[in-house]
Design an enzyme around this catalytic site. Structure first.
Site, PDB file in Angstrom:
ATOM      1  N   SER A   1      14.101  12.795  15.405  1.00 43.73           N
ATOM      2  CA  SER A   1      13.357  11.562  15.691  1.00 43.73           C
ATOM      3  C   SER A   1      12.566  11.158  14.458  1.00 43.73           C
ATOM      4  CB  SER A   1      12.410  11.762  16.879  1.00 43.73           C
ATOM      5  OG  SER A   1      11.408  12.712  16.568  1.00 43.73           O
TER       6      SER A   1
ATOM      7  N   HIS B   1      17.113  18.285  17.981  1.00 39.72           N
ATOM      8  CA  HIS B   1      16.375  17.053  18.271  1.00 39.72           C
ATOM      9  C   HIS B   1      16.040  16.393  16.938  1.00 39.72           C
ATOM     10  CE1 HIS B   1      13.412  14.213  19.844  1.00 39.72           C
ATOM     11  NE2 HIS B   1      12.593  14.609  18.878  1.00 39.72           N
TER      12      HIS B   1
ATOM     13  N   ASN C   1      19.132  13.581  20.979  1.00 32.10           N
ATOM     14  CA  ASN C   1      19.263  15.029  21.172  1.00 32.10           C
ATOM     15  C   ASN C   1      20.743  15.389  21.219  1.00 32.10           C
ATOM     16  OD1 ASN C   1      16.338  15.673  21.674  1.00 32.10           O
ATOM     17  ND2 ASN C   1      16.680  14.268  23.387  1.00 32.10           N
TER      18      ASN C   1
ATOM     19  N   GLY D   1       9.407   9.778  14.935  1.00 33.65           N
ATOM     20  CA  GLY D   1       8.004   9.876  15.300  1.00 33.65           C
ATOM     21  C   GLY D   1       7.240   8.567  15.272  1.00 33.65           C
ATOM     22  N   ARG D   2       7.914   7.470  15.462  1.00 33.85           N
ATOM     23  CA  ARG D   2       7.251   6.164  15.405  1.00 33.85           C
ATOM     24  C   ARG D   2       7.276   5.490  16.772  1.00 33.85           C
ATOM     25  NH1 ARG D   2       9.504   3.363   9.912  1.00 33.85           N
ATOM     26  NH2 ARG D   2       7.494   2.281  10.009  1.00 33.85           N
TER      27      ARG D   2
ATOM     28  N   SER E   1       0.811  -1.235   0.000  1.00 32.47           N
ATOM     29  CA  SER E   1       0.000   0.000   0.000  1.00 32.47           C
ATOM     30  C   SER E   1       0.838   1.276   0.000  1.00 32.47           C
ATOM     31  CB  SER E   1      -0.963   0.008   1.195  1.00 32.47           C
ATOM     32  OG  SER E   1      -1.835  -1.104   1.133  1.00 32.47           O
TER      33      SER E   1
ATOM     34  N   SER F   1      10.828   2.990  16.738  1.00 31.03           N
ATOM     35  CA  SER F   1      11.130   4.334  17.241  1.00 31.03           C
ATOM     36  C   SER F   1      12.640   4.568  17.308  1.00 31.03           C
ATOM     37  CB  SER F   1      10.523   4.519  18.632  1.00 31.03           C
ATOM     38  OG  SER F   1      10.876   5.783  19.155  1.00 31.03           O
TER      39      SER F   1
END
Length: 380
Positions: free
Chosen positions: A249, A247, A261, A251-252, A211, A257
């Site tokens: 990341s 920072h 920092n 975002g998971r 998908s 994840s």
């Protein structure tokens, strides 16, 4: 009260008293002027006002001129004191405005690459809260990997993937990056505070079986304090010194994840159409049980160097980074970007990456990536 203030006040008081004495003496009896036979007679007088009047009568100097001479003498003394204070104030202002700056060639806003990017010279300041480009902005419909990372892993077991991601080697990549100045001239006419945001995405647009998911998106907000510098080193002009709080990341949620920092030192040099940015950084460690990527410094590195060169409307950049360790812990990466004209304002973008950490999810995964697309905004 300082000695200088005391001296200034005493001089002012003397001027007022002398002026008053002149006025009182000659207002009472203008004809009662002293007619001494010699200067010695004037010297014998105890009163300052009488002695001055005596000299006036002896040498036929009008009273107004004597008063004017006294006033000019006092004012001259004031003038001697004032420049000392003014010079001290100017020195203090100069030390603030030239913080981290020494003597060197004046920055030319029309030719300085770093000035064009960071508004370093006083003539380049554009005020606050203007949105500007930060890192390159591009769209790469073709982004190929030599080795897919089907099972992302980490020393932290809760961040190790056990299910096959069913990825395609071919995907798309795009990046947007903006910044704005929040505070201008924090110290005299130097020191600007910037806020920046960069987002880069890897999109499995050709993976219809899954998908067409976004495989990895990295979010990178940061705040920087940048200073103008002006010195020469090995034939290069040192133009910039700053500190960045960063920072990054994806975002998971776990197990995918990834985040960290950093405090990043920025040192910028340039010469003609060449610019060099050196950025060592310090990672703020996290609690071991919550650290998604505890060994990220040993792969993504402890700093990077980015060189930029412009030649006939072609822009080239080369990024190098390393763990600064040897043996089995010697890891790093290299990235080469080439932005070139196609037609009019349309520009192409070629990207080649080899090493660890092309994205956060791949921080400890080594592969070669090749991308081709269009450039919307470049470094400079």
């Amino acid at each position: 009260m300082t000695f200088k203030s005391f001296e200034r006040n005493m001089l002012s008081l003397s001027m007022i008293l002398l002026s008053s004495a002149f006025s009182a003496t000659y207002a009472q009896d203008p004809e009662a002027q002293i007619s001494p036979a010699s200067p010695e007679a004037c010297v014998a007088l105890e009163s300052n006002a009488d002695r001055l009047a005596c000299y006036d009568a002896l040498f036929k100097v009008p009273v107004d001129e004597v008063k004017q001479a006294v006033i000019e003498s006092v004012l001259a003394r004031h003038a001697e004191l004032k420049p000392v204070e003014a010079k001290a104030a100017d020195k203090e202002s100069s030390s603030l405005s030239n913080l981290f700056a020494s003597e060197g060639p004046k920055i030319d806003p029309n030719h300085s690459l770093l000035d064009r990017r960071w508004e370093l010279s006083t003539d380049s300041k554009l005020g606050t809260w203007n949105i500007r480009a930060y890192k390159p902005v591009y769209l790469l419909p073709v982004f190929w990997s030599s080795k897919k990372n089907e099972f992302p892993e980490s020393p932290n077991l809760k961040n190790t993937v056990t299910d096959d991601q069913n990825l395609k080697s071919m995907e798309a990549k795009f990046q947007i990056s903006l910044k704005t100045k929040a505070v201008e001239n924090l110290f005299g006419d130097n020191g600007d505070v910037w806020f920046g945001y960069t987002q880069s995405s890897r999109w499995q647009v050709y993976n219809a079986d899954e998908s067409r998911p976004f495989r990895e998106t990295n979010y990178e907000p940061e705040a920087s304090l940048m200073f103008r510098t002006n010195y020469e080193l090995f034939g290069l002009s040192g133009r910039l010194l700053g500190i960045t709080l960063n920072h990054q990341s994806n975002g998971r949620s776990d197990p995918l994840s990834r985040s960290w920092n950093r405090a990043i030192l920025n040192v910028g040099f340039e010469r003609d159409n060449f610019a060099l940015m050196i950025r060592p950084w310090y990672r703020f460690d996290e609690d071991a049980k919550d650290d998604n990527n505890p060994d990220i410094k040993d792969y993504v590195g402890r700093g990077d160097i980015t060189a930029f060169y412009r030649k006939n409307d072609h822009d080239f950049s080369l990024m190098l980074r390393h763990s600064l360790k040897g043996g089995d812990d010697s890891h790093g990466a290299v990235q080469f970007d080439w932005s070139f004209p196609i037609r009019g304002k349309l520009r192409g973008q070629f990207q080649l990456f080899d090493g660890y950490g092309e994205s956060l999810i791949d921080y400890n995964h080594r592969a070669t990536y090749v991308g081709l697309g269009v450039s919307l905004l470049n470094w400079y």
